[in-house]
Design a protein around this motif. Structure first.
Motif, PDB file in Angstrom:
ATOM      1  N   GLY A 101       0.767  -1.236   0.000  1.00  0.00           N
ATOM      2  CA  GLY A 101       0.000   0.000   0.000  1.00  0.00           C
ATOM      3  C   GLY A 101       0.795   1.282   0.000  1.00  0.00           C
ATOM      4  N   THR A 107      -4.691   5.666   0.786  1.00  0.00           N
ATOM      5  CA  THR A 107      -5.414   4.595   1.484  1.00  0.00           C
ATOM      6  C   THR A 107      -6.915   4.692   1.262  1.00  0.00           C
ATOM      7  N   GLN A 126       0.145   5.927   5.855  1.00  0.00           N
ATOM      8  CA  GLN A 126       0.588   4.746   5.114  1.00  0.00           C
ATOM      9  C   GLN A 126       1.450   3.843   5.991  1.00  0.00           C
ATOM     10  N   LEU A 178      -8.553  -3.754   1.489  1.00  0.00           N
ATOM     11  CA  LEU A 178      -7.874  -3.096   0.372  1.00  0.00           C
ATOM     12  C   LEU A 178      -7.133  -4.108  -0.488  1.00  0.00           C
ATOM     13  N   ARG A 179      -6.488  -5.064   0.157  1.00  0.00           N
ATOM     14  CA  ARG A 179      -5.707  -6.070  -0.574  1.00  0.00           C
ATOM     15  C   ARG A 179      -5.469  -7.286   0.294  1.00  0.00           C
ATOM     16  N   GLN A 203      -4.912  -6.183   4.277  1.00  0.00           N
ATOM     17  CA  GLN A 203      -4.777  -4.774   4.624  1.00  0.00           C
ATOM     18  C   GLN A 203      -6.144  -4.128   4.430  1.00  0.00           C
ATOM     19  N   ARG A 248      -8.901  -0.713   4.658  1.00  0.00           N
ATOM     20  CA  ARG A 248      -9.008   0.731   4.486  1.00  0.00           C
ATOM     21  C   ARG A 248      -9.189   1.374   5.860  1.00  0.00           C
TER      22      ARG A 248
END
Length: 202
Positions: A7, A12, A61, A100-101, A75, A77
């Motif tokens: 990220g 974000t 971040q 997010l991922r 990960q 948000r």
């Protein structure tokens, strides 16, 4: 690639205006940014990347990065606003977890990362002993970011706790002051102590 997979170098999506993406430096970005000065990408800059030199990331971040490292799988948000209640105390708006991922970190690599983070805080030779808590395993990483505008570095420290079941992640950045272990880690330790003193157990 590893930085982007965690990220860094992108927003974000937190519920705040004017979030910055930072800059992950590669050969194309470097040549575009500094070409008018006659500077070109060189092998020496690749060596700088191995210690994080030359990258520009935000404190948010960094906090989300260490949260993802501690979790090892996903990960999320981040949100500034958790919920909004109406006049009767009922939930009107509530932030929902949003992935997010998915991380592609093997269990062996994740275990090694957690062990290294724990040693930074808890080993006698670690650089962040001043963030240690008596009954909670804190893991983290100190940093002293180069400061082109002064003689003292920027102090950095990122951490998560408890490492075996993370509940909090923190990034501390203090500008123009010196080593991360000396200045940022103690502040994180105070925040962690306060959090675990007042957070409900379980």
């Amino acid at each position: 690639q590893a930085a982007r997979a965690l990220g860094l170098g992108e927003k974000t999506g937190i519920d705040l205006d004017d979030e910055k993406a930072g800059t992950l430096m590669d050969s194309a970005t470097y040549n575009l940014r500094f070409g008018d000065r006659g500077w070109r990408w060189s092998p020496g800059l690749i060596l700088n990347l191995s210690i994080g030199q030359g990258q520009i990331v935000t404190p948010l971040q960094l906090a989300n990065y260490v949260a993802a490292l501690a979790d090892g799988q996903r990960q999320y948000r981040p949100h500034l606003l958790r919920e909004v209640l109406d006049g009767d105390g009922k939930v009107f708006i509530q932030a929902q977890p949003e992935i997010l991922r998915e991380l592609k970190i093997s269990s062996q690599t994740h275990a090694a990362i957690l062990q290294a983070m724990a040693q930074v805080v808890n080993s006698p030779k670690g650089t962040a002993g001043r963030a240690r808590l008596p009954d909670i395993t804190v893991g983290g990483k100190t940093g002293s970011a180069e400061n082109p505008h002064g003689d003292l570095t920027h102090a950095l420290f990122i951490c998560a706790a408890p490492l075996e079941n993370p509940r909090i992640a923190i990034a501390v950045v203090i500008e123009n002051i010196g080593h991360g272990g000396s200045f940022a880690a103690p502040l994180a330790g105070a925040l962690l102590k306060r959090f675990f003193e007042h957070a409900p157990r379980g």
